[in-house]
Scaffold this motif. Structure first.
Motif, short mmCIF file in Angstrom:
data_model
loop_
_atom_site.label_atom_id
_atom_site.label_comp_id
_atom_site.label_asym_id
_atom_site.label_seq_id
_atom_site.Cartn_x
_atom_site.Cartn_y
_atom_site.Cartn_z
N CYS A 11 0.80 -1.19 -0.03
CA CYS A 11 0.11 0.09 0.28
C CYS A 11 0.77 1.15 -0.03
CB CYS A 11 -1.01 -0.06 1.21
SG CYS A 11 -0.06 -0.08 2.72
N GLY A 12 2.16 1.16 0.09
CA GLY A 12 3.02 2.29 -0.13
C GLY A 12 3.49 3.06 0.92
N ALA A 13 2.94 2.39 2.30
CA ALA A 13 3.25 2.95 3.67
C ALA A 13 4.58 3.43 3.69
CB ALA A 13 2.86 2.32 4.62
N LEU A 18 11.94 3.24 5.93
CA LEU A 18 12.52 3.78 6.91
C LEU A 18 13.26 2.92 7.87
CD1 LEU A 18 9.30 6.05 7.73
CD2 LEU A 18 11.54 6.90 6.68
N ILE A 19 12.80 1.71 8.02
CA ILE A 19 13.49 0.65 8.95
C ILE A 19 14.77 -0.17 8.40
CG2 ILE A 19 13.13 -1.53 10.33
CD1 ILE A 19 10.19 -0.38 10.52
N ALA A 20 14.55 -0.34 7.12
CA ALA A 20 15.78 -0.92 6.52
C ALA A 20 16.04 -0.50 5.02
CB ALA A 20 15.37 -2.75 6.56
N PRO A 21 16.54 0.71 5.08
CA PRO A 21 16.89 1.34 3.66
C PRO A 21 17.96 0.73 2.86
CG PRO A 21 17.80 2.73 5.28
CD PRO A 21 16.97 1.42 6.05
N GLU A 22 18.58 -0.24 3.41
CA GLU A 22 19.64 -1.00 2.66
C GLU A 22 18.87 -2.13 1.85
OE1 GLU A 22 21.34 0.78 6.26
OE2 GLU A 22 19.77 -0.76 6.12
N ILE A 32 5.30 2.00 -4.50
CA ILE A 32 5.36 0.38 -3.98
C ILE A 32 6.67 0.02 -3.90
CG2 ILE A 32 4.67 -1.77 -5.12
CD1 ILE A 32 2.28 -0.19 -4.44
N VAL A 33 6.74 -0.91 -2.86
CA VAL A 33 8.11 -1.20 -2.33
C VAL A 33 8.87 -2.10 -3.51
CG1 VAL A 33 7.13 -3.82 -1.85
CG2 VAL A 33 9.21 -3.09 -0.59
N VAL A 34 10.03 -1.93 -3.54
CA VAL A 34 11.16 -2.42 -4.39
C VAL A 34 12.17 -3.02 -3.45
CG1 VAL A 34 13.12 -1.81 -5.82
CG2 VAL A 34 11.00 -0.38 -6.01
N LEU A 35 12.48 -4.29 -3.59
CA LEU A 35 13.53 -5.01 -2.85
C LEU A 35 14.69 -5.01 -3.42
CD1 LEU A 35 13.52 -7.38 -0.64
CD2 LEU A 35 13.22 -9.17 -2.40
N LEU A 36 15.40 -4.40 -3.02
CA LEU A 36 16.87 -4.08 -3.38
C LEU A 36 17.94 -5.30 -3.04
CD1 LEU A 36 17.39 -0.47 -1.82
CD2 LEU A 36 16.93 -1.14 -4.11
N GLU A 50 11.73 -6.57 11.79
CA GLU A 50 10.89 -5.49 11.90
C GLU A 50 10.10 -4.92 10.94
OE1 GLU A 50 11.37 -1.06 14.30
OE2 GLU A 50 12.99 -2.21 14.16
N ALA A 51 10.81 -4.63 9.89
CA ALA A 51 10.11 -3.96 8.83
C ALA A 51 8.80 -5.09 8.27
CB ALA A 51 10.91 -3.83 7.61
#
Length: 67
Positions: A11-13, A18-22, A32-36, A50-51
């Protein structure tokens, strides 16, 4: 650890970013989330857990990485 994300659920929250920007990012056009990093180093596991736990859409799934 092996991470998968369900873009359809996201949902793009942005809590994951914020918790795991790496490990997570968001698409600029819709948030929308992008998995790095699908298999992050051990040092990121706590933040990734936590994320996943705070994701309001339950779009992040965690599993075991294959050996």
């Amino acid at each position: 650890m092996k991470i998968t994300v369900d873009e359809e659920k996201c949902c793009g929250a942005g809590q994951c970013v914020l918790i795991a920007p790496e490990v997570f990012d968001q698409r600029e056009e819709d948030g929308i989330v992008v998995l790095l990093d699908a298999e992050p180093a051990d040092g990121h596991h706590t933040a990734v857990r936590e994320a996943a736990s705070v994701c309001p859409a339950a779009a992040i799934q965690l599993g075991e990485a294959p050996d």
